[in-house]
Scaffold this motif. Sequence first.
Motif, PDB file in Angstrom:
ATOM      1  N   PRO A 157      11.081  52.031  51.013  1.00 15.47           N
ATOM      2  CA  PRO A 157      11.364  53.274  51.725  1.00 15.47           C
ATOM      3  C   PRO A 157      11.127  53.158  53.230  1.00 15.47           C
ATOM      4  O   PRO A 157      11.631  53.981  53.999  1.00 15.47           O
ATOM      5  CB  PRO A 157      10.377  54.271  51.091  1.00 15.47           C
ATOM      6  N   TRP A 158      10.372  52.144  53.632  1.00 12.48           N
ATOM      7  CA  TRP A 158      10.023  51.982  55.048  1.00 12.48           C
ATOM      8  C   TRP A 158      10.873  50.938  55.768  1.00 12.48           C
ATOM      9  O   TRP A 158      10.613  50.632  56.932  1.00 12.48           O
ATOM     10  CB  TRP A 158       8.542  51.608  55.182  1.00 12.48           C
ATOM     11  N   SER A 159      11.890  50.405  55.125  1.00  9.94           N
ATOM     12  CA  SER A 159      12.642  49.308  55.753  1.00  9.94           C
ATOM     13  C   SER A 159      14.146  49.532  55.648  1.00  9.94           C
ATOM     14  O   SER A 159      14.623  50.378  54.886  1.00  9.94           O
ATOM     15  CB  SER A 159      12.284  47.968  55.110  1.00  9.94           C
ATOM     16  N   LYS A 160      14.892  48.733  56.417  1.00 17.16           N
ATOM     17  CA  LYS A 160      16.339  48.657  56.276  1.00 17.16           C
ATOM     18  C   LYS A 160      16.730  47.183  56.252  1.00 17.16           C
ATOM     19  O   LYS A 160      15.943  46.310  56.638  1.00 17.16           O
ATOM     20  CB  LYS A 160      17.050  49.393  57.408  1.00 17.16           C
ATOM     21  N   MET A 161      17.933  46.902  55.790  1.00 13.39           N
ATOM     22  CA  MET A 161      18.327  45.518  55.548  1.00 13.39           C
ATOM     23  C   MET A 161      18.282  44.670  56.811  1.00 13.39           C
ATOM     24  O   MET A 161      17.918  43.485  56.759  1.00 13.39           O
ATOM     25  CB  MET A 161      19.725  45.464  54.919  1.00 13.39           C
ATOM     26  N   SER A 162      18.613  45.243  57.954  1.00 19.22           N
ATOM     27  CA  SER A 162      18.576  44.459  59.189  1.00 19.22           C
ATOM     28  C   SER A 162      17.161  43.972  59.488  1.00 19.22           C
ATOM     29  O   SER A 162      16.964  42.857  59.997  1.00 19.22           O
ATOM     30  CB  SER A 162      19.104  45.284  60.361  1.00 19.22           C
ATOM     31  N   GLU A 163      16.152  44.788  59.160  1.00 20.30           N
ATOM     32  CA  GLU A 163      14.758  44.384  59.385  1.00 20.30           C
ATOM     33  C   GLU A 163      14.345  43.266  58.429  1.00 20.30           C
ATOM     34  O   GLU A 163      13.583  42.369  58.809  1.00 20.30           O
ATOM     35  CB  GLU A 163      13.847  45.588  59.230  1.00 20.30           C
ATOM     36  N   VAL A 164      14.841  43.336  57.205  1.00 19.19           N
ATOM     37  CA  VAL A 164      14.565  42.266  56.236  1.00 19.19           C
ATOM     38  C   VAL A 164      15.122  40.941  56.757  1.00 19.19           C
ATOM     39  O   VAL A 164      14.435  39.914  56.755  1.00 19.19           O
ATOM     40  CB  VAL A 164      15.187  42.611  54.866  1.00 19.19           C
ATOM     41  N   ILE A 165      16.358  40.968  57.217  1.00 21.61           N
ATOM     42  CA  ILE A 165      17.003  39.760  57.733  1.00 21.61           C
ATOM     43  C   ILE A 165      16.282  39.242  58.975  1.00 21.61           C
ATOM     44  O   ILE A 165      15.999  38.036  59.103  1.00 21.61           O
ATOM     45  CB  ILE A 165      18.483  40.030  58.028  1.00 21.61           C
ATOM     46  N   ASP A 166      15.941  40.131  59.900  1.00 19.23           N
ATOM     47  CA  ASP A 166      15.252  39.714  61.125  1.00 19.23           C
ATOM     48  C   ASP A 166      13.875  39.121  60.819  1.00 19.23           C
ATOM     49  O   ASP A 166      13.426  38.192  61.497  1.00 19.23           O
ATOM     50  CB  ASP A 166      15.113  40.887  62.081  1.00 19.23           C
ATOM     51  N   PHE A 167      13.196  39.666  59.818  1.00 17.99           N
ATOM     52  CA  PHE A 167      11.894  39.122  59.418  1.00 17.99           C
ATOM     53  C   PHE A 167      12.047  37.689  58.929  1.00 17.99           C
ATOM     54  O   PHE A 167      11.284  36.795  59.326  1.00 17.99           O
ATOM     55  CB  PHE A 167      11.286  40.000  58.325  1.00 17.99           C
ATOM     56  N   ILE A 168      13.026  37.447  58.074  1.00 19.89           N
ATOM     57  CA  ILE A 168      13.254  36.092  57.565  1.00 19.89           C
ATOM     58  C   ILE A 168      13.558  35.135  58.711  1.00 19.89           C
ATOM     59  O   ILE A 168      13.004  34.032  58.793  1.00 19.89           O
ATOM     60  CB  ILE A 168      14.390  36.087  56.528  1.00 19.89           C
ATOM     61  N   ILE A 169      14.429  35.554  59.618  1.00 19.81           N
ATOM     62  CA  ILE A 169      14.781  34.706  60.760  1.00 19.81           C
ATOM     63  C   ILE A 169      13.546  34.390  61.589  1.00 19.81           C
ATOM     64  O   ILE A 169      13.329  33.248  62.006  1.00 19.81           O
ATOM     65  CB  ILE A 169      15.854  35.399  61.619  1.00 19.81           C
ATOM     66  N   ALA A 170      12.710  35.401  61.818  1.00 21.54           N
ATOM     67  CA  ALA A 170      11.535  35.222  62.677  1.00 21.54           C
ATOM     68  C   ALA A 170      10.500  34.285  62.073  1.00 21.54           C
ATOM     69  O   ALA A 170       9.803  33.576  62.801  1.00 21.54           O
ATOM     70  CB  ALA A 170      10.892  36.577  62.969  1.00 21.54           C
ATOM     71  N   THR A 171      10.399  34.243  60.748  1.00 19.45           N
ATOM     72  CA  THR A 171       9.390  33.378  60.128  1.00 19.45           C
ATOM     73  C   THR A 171       9.746  31.901  60.207  1.00 19.45           C
ATOM     74  O   THR A 171       8.866  31.041  60.136  1.00 19.45           O
ATOM     75  CB  THR A 171       9.193  33.729  58.644  1.00 19.45           C
ATOM     76  N   ARG A 172      11.056  31.591  60.333  1.00 19.83           N
ATOM     77  CA  ARG A 172      11.522  30.196  60.335  1.00 19.83           C
ATOM     78  C   ARG A 172      11.066  29.454  59.078  1.00 19.83           C
ATOM     79  O   ARG A 172      10.789  28.261  59.092  1.00 19.83           O
ATOM     80  CB  ARG A 172      11.037  29.454  61.587  1.00 19.83           C
ATOM     81  N   ALA A 173      11.004  30.176  57.967  1.00 18.60           N
ATOM     82  CA  ALA A 173      10.577  29.569  56.708  1.00 18.60           C
ATOM     83  C   ALA A 173      11.634  28.617  56.168  1.00 18.60           C
ATOM     84  O   ALA A 173      12.820  28.741  56.461  1.00 18.60           O
ATOM     85  CB  ALA A 173      10.292  30.657  55.675  1.00 18.60           C
ATOM     86  N   THR A 174      11.201  27.675  55.343  1.00 19.73           N
ATOM     87  CA  THR A 174      12.118  26.794  54.638  1.00 19.73           C
ATOM     88  C   THR A 174      12.672  27.466  53.387  1.00 19.73           C
ATOM     89  O   THR A 174      13.868  27.387  53.093  1.00 19.73           O
ATOM     90  CB  THR A 174      11.405  25.487  54.241  1.00 19.73           C
ATOM     91  N   ASN A 175      11.781  28.160  52.667  1.00 15.05           N
ATOM     92  CA  ASN A 175      12.162  28.832  51.432  1.00 15.05           C
ATOM     93  C   ASN A 175      11.667  30.272  51.453  1.00 15.05           C
ATOM     94  O   ASN A 175      10.542  30.549  51.891  1.00 15.05           O
ATOM     95  CB  ASN A 175      11.556  28.120  50.211  1.00 15.05           C
TER      96      ASN A 175
END
Length: 218
Positions: A157-175
Motif C-alpha cells: 500500500p505504500w509503494s508503486k512499481m516505479s519505486e520497486v524498479i528504482d530500488f532494485i537498480i539502486a542496490t546493484r544486486a546480482t540476484n
Amino acid sequence: MLLTKFTHSCVRLEKNGTSLVIDPGSFSEVEEALDGVNLVLITHVHPDHYDAKRLTAALAENPELNIYAPQSVIDELAEASGEATDRLHAVTADSTLSLGPFEVKTFGGQHALIHPLIPTVDNVGFVIDDAVFHPGDSFAVPHGLTVPTVLVPLHAPWSKMSEVIDFIIATRATNVYQIHDALLSDIGFGIVEKQVTKFSEMYGTEYRHLETRESVEV
C-alpha cells in the motif's frame, strides 16, 4: 547459505546447522518457519511482519529462542509474555550483531511513508553475512555495501512499481527475489514481474520469482 521463502515477507536462512527467520508475520506459515529455529529477526511492528501471539507461544515453547527487533516490537512481546526476558533484544539501524554463525548488519531505521496522516514506525533492514538484504517495509539501500542478493518488497500500500524498479537498480544486486507479495493476484504478479524482470536485466540484475517453501542457495 540456504534461503527458503514463506508467504509474504517471511524467509528462513540456514547455515552450518543454525537457522534464522526474518519477519514471521500473520500472513506466513509461522509455526513451520520457526520449527527448530533459535534466531528471529523482525523488521517492524506491523502484524504482517510479526505475529505477536504465535511468537509469544514460540518463546514459551523454545527456551533457546532469541528475538531481535525494534524497541516497539520488543515492548509488545514483553507485555504479551507477561515478563521481561533477556531473550528479547532491541535493535536499531547502523549496528552489527554476531548471532551464531551469522553476522547481521542493520540499516534504514524508518518505515516507508504510507500517508502523511499515518504516523511512521521504526523499520530496521537486515543484511546477513554481507550476502542477503531484507529491507522490511523500506526502500532504503545499504550505504557503503553492495549486497549480491536482495529481497524486494514487490507490492505494498505504500509503494508503486516505479519505486520497486528504482530500488532494485539502486542496490546493484546480482540476484533479486520477491517478498511482500501476499496482496497480489496471479494477474497482478504477471503485470508487476514483467516490468521488474525487464528493468532488472537492463542493469545486470537477475529477478527470479520464488514460490512459497521454495529454497535457493545464496
